[in-house]
Design an enzyme around this catalytic site. Structure first.
Site, PDB file in Angstrom:
ATOM      1  N   PHE A  20      62.609  55.681 -33.822  1.00  0.00           N
ATOM      2  CA  PHE A  20      62.721  55.187 -35.192  1.00  0.00           C
ATOM      3  C   PHE A  20      62.327  53.712 -35.335  1.00  0.00           C
ATOM      4  CE2 PHE A  20      66.511  58.183 -34.630  1.00  0.00           C
ATOM      5  CZ  PHE A  20      65.716  59.318 -34.770  1.00  0.00           C
ATOM      6  N   HIS A  21      61.136  53.373 -34.821  1.00  0.00           N
ATOM      7  CA  HIS A  21      60.616  52.007 -34.912  1.00  0.00           C
ATOM      8  C   HIS A  21      59.224  51.968 -35.556  1.00  0.00           C
ATOM      9  CE1 HIS A  21      63.244  50.873 -31.160  1.00  0.00           C
ATOM     10  NE2 HIS A  21      63.968  50.989 -32.256  1.00  0.00           N
ATOM     11  N   PRO A  22      58.996  52.624 -36.690  1.00  0.00           N
ATOM     12  CA  PRO A  22      57.639  52.628 -37.252  1.00  0.00           C
ATOM     13  C   PRO A  22      57.231  51.254 -37.774  1.00  0.00           C
ATOM     14  CG  PRO A  22      59.171  53.603 -38.819  1.00  0.00           C
ATOM     15  CD  PRO A  22      59.942  53.385 -37.551  1.00  0.00           C
TER      16      PRO A  22
END
Length: 541
Positions: free
Chosen positions: A466-468
């Site tokens: 969850f690091h876009p």
């Protein structure tokens, strides 16, 4: 009609920080629009509470990727926070900056003012370190950063990693994060310290700051090529919100490019496909998508207590909840990932390109019930993937979620590194003292040992951490993929900036929340400086 000097879209990690900093000037009016609602849900404040908030539509946009052929055709969940505080409401709270070289690389790509020596003061200004002030730690800032409690299993992981040759480090935030040690967390006295608490809490009493929740931005409003405001649904009613000076997009790596595309700024073929008049043909809007793919071997334990045992026992869960309520202590206070490591996937790599999170729990999928046995997870991600994805609007309907093409494992480099990451984690797990606590490898299992077998397991079981980032990348005018310049101004138009993780030209080597807040700190200083230099806020862009 609502109006302000600065209209900020999105009250997440970047937007909340930006609104607080800009409203420090009593001479300007700031209006902050947030689609979600504030909530007093108790699990928001409890550090381990993201197991209750991720996947909850009150706090999570619940995005999903398109089916990915490289990931066994699966749709992968992409949680993004909703409500004041944004993803800082539901994330793992780890405070990590990345590496000095990450930011110096941004400068080398044509972005002056974003090197390590430029961004370090912004990191420090936003921080209140429980350790006190140092060359790299700040005090007096809004965002509290605390040390995590230690525990026997995390100690065993650290000792095992050191025995494999990974050196000890006391802090991952000094510019060189190589080593193994304990993480630090954005908590204050045992409570999650989101940007809603850290930045908006102290700022809400200012007469020149207005926070409007339940406000879903639909499209940007232009007068020629100058951004003049936002059309938004506010509590279900369509309203126009006017910006006398600038519109500032802080909607994140998924929704900032979506809003630009809906407003006619993006790749011309995509916009024409959906019948959207092209205001500026910007090929980079939605492109350059990067994320950290999470690979998670799980282990069945013996003779130890893990979070699995607590979660699967009513009396233990009740006891820990009571302990937390009375003392802000215990298992609920520490989060899942306390210790970790940064290492090289291959000796030929010049700096760490793998991050390991040591988890005191095991599960089939994150944020689902844990396994019915004592278990731990060694979760690794490739820090600087070569694979790229993209974000595209699905239609001209602003309420429709965008299409997310994650693009994982598209590059051979990433596939090879994924296999090496699993082998590194297995080496640590097989090393004492951690090996003494492990009964067997639950997943992928010792029978999966060939490179081809490991890669196939990664395709079937890996997911996003969850690091876009990167979908409105900054860069010089000569870069055809650049969306914003080094002062975060959108190319081809006036009075419009993007201020969030989407502007990162390359993903940082670590968790992305602290860098997103740093970007807002830097942007606020730039906006104030531009306003002072021009002498009129209406000409800041």
């Amino acid at each position: 009609m609502l109006a302000a000097d600065y209209v900020i879209v999105g009250a997440g990690s970047s937007g909340a920080a930006l609104a607080a900093r800009l409203s420090e000037d009593p001479g300007c009016e700031v209006l902050l629009l947030e689609a979600g609602q504030a909530s007093r849900y108790p699990w928001i404040d409890i550090p381990i509470g993201y197991f209750k908030t991720v996947g909850n539509a009150r706090f999570d946009w619940k995005f999903e990727t398109e089916p990915d052929p490289a990931m066994a055709g699966r749709r992968l969940p992409w949680p993004r926070g909703k409500g004041p505080g944004g993803t800082s409401l539901i994330n793992g709270m780890l405070y990590l900056r990345g590496q000095r070289a990450d930011y110096d690389d941004w400068v080398a790509l044509g972005n002056p003012g974003w090197g390590w020596d430029d961004v370090l003061p912004a990191f420090k200004a936003g921080m209140h370190s429980a350790r006190g002030e140092s060359a790299t730690d700040g005090i007096g800032g809004p965002l509290w950063v605390s040390d995590l409690p230690r525990d026997p299993l995390s100690d065993a992981f650290v000792a095992a990693a050191r025995a494999t040759g990974i050196p000890w480090t006391d802090d991952f935030n000094g510019g060189d994060n190589a080593g193994v040690g304990y993480y630090r967390m954005t908590t204050r006295r045992g409570r999650r310290w989101s940007t809603a608490r850290a930045y908006l809490g102290p700022a809400r009493g200012r007469a020149n700051l207005r926070v409007v929740t339940g406000a879903r931005a639909l499209r940007l409003v232009f007068e020629g090529l100058r951004a003049r405001g936002v059309d938004a649904l506010i509590d279900g009613v369509l309203q126009r919100v006017a910006a006398r000076s600038e519109v500032l997009l802080c909607a994140g790596a998924v929704q900032s490019p979506q809003l630009l595309q809906l407003s006619g700024l993006g790749p011309e073929p995509l916009l024409r496909k959906h019948g959207i008049p092209v205001r500026v043909d910007l090929a980079g809007v939605g492109a350059n998508l990067q994320d950290h793919l999470q690979v998670r071997p799980a282990y069945r334990c013996r003779g130890v207590t893990t979070l699995n045992d607590i979660a699967n026992s009513r009396w233990r869960s009740a006891l820990e909840f009571l302990r937390y309520q009375l003392f802000r202590d215990g298992a609920l206070n520490g989060g899942v990932y306390r210790a970790g490591a940064f290492l090289r996937s291959d000796p030929a790599v010049e700096r760490p390109d793998v991050q390991i999170h040591f988890g005191l729990v095991s599960f089939d999928r994150p944020h689902q019930p844990p396994h019915p046995f004592s278990g731990i997870t060694l979760s690794a991600c490739l820090l600087r993937p070569q694979s790229r994805g993209r974000i595209e609007i699905a239609s001209d309907d602003p309420l429709a979620p965008p299409r997310i093409f994650a693009g994982y494992l598209g590059a051979q480099h990433d596939r090879d590194a994924a296999v090496r990451m699993v082998r590194h984690m297995r080496e640590i797990a097989a090393t004492r003292p951690l090996a003494d606590a492990i009964e067997r490898e639950h997943e992928p299992g010792k029978e999966v040992n060939s490179d081809a077998g490991i890669l196939q397991w990664v395709r079937q079981r890996a997911g996003s951490i969850f690091h876009p980032v990167g979908t409105c990348a900054m860069g010089p005018e000569s870069d055809p993929g650049a969306v914003v310049d080094a002062r975060l101004r959108v190319r081809g138009v006036e009075s419009l900036r993007v201020v969030d993780a989407s502007v990162m030209p390359r993903i940082v080597s670590g968790n992305t929340n602290a860098p997103s807040i740093m970007i807002a700190e830097r942007a606020a200083a730039m906006i104030k400086d531009d306003a002072a230099r021009t002498g009129a806020r209406s000409r800041t862009a």
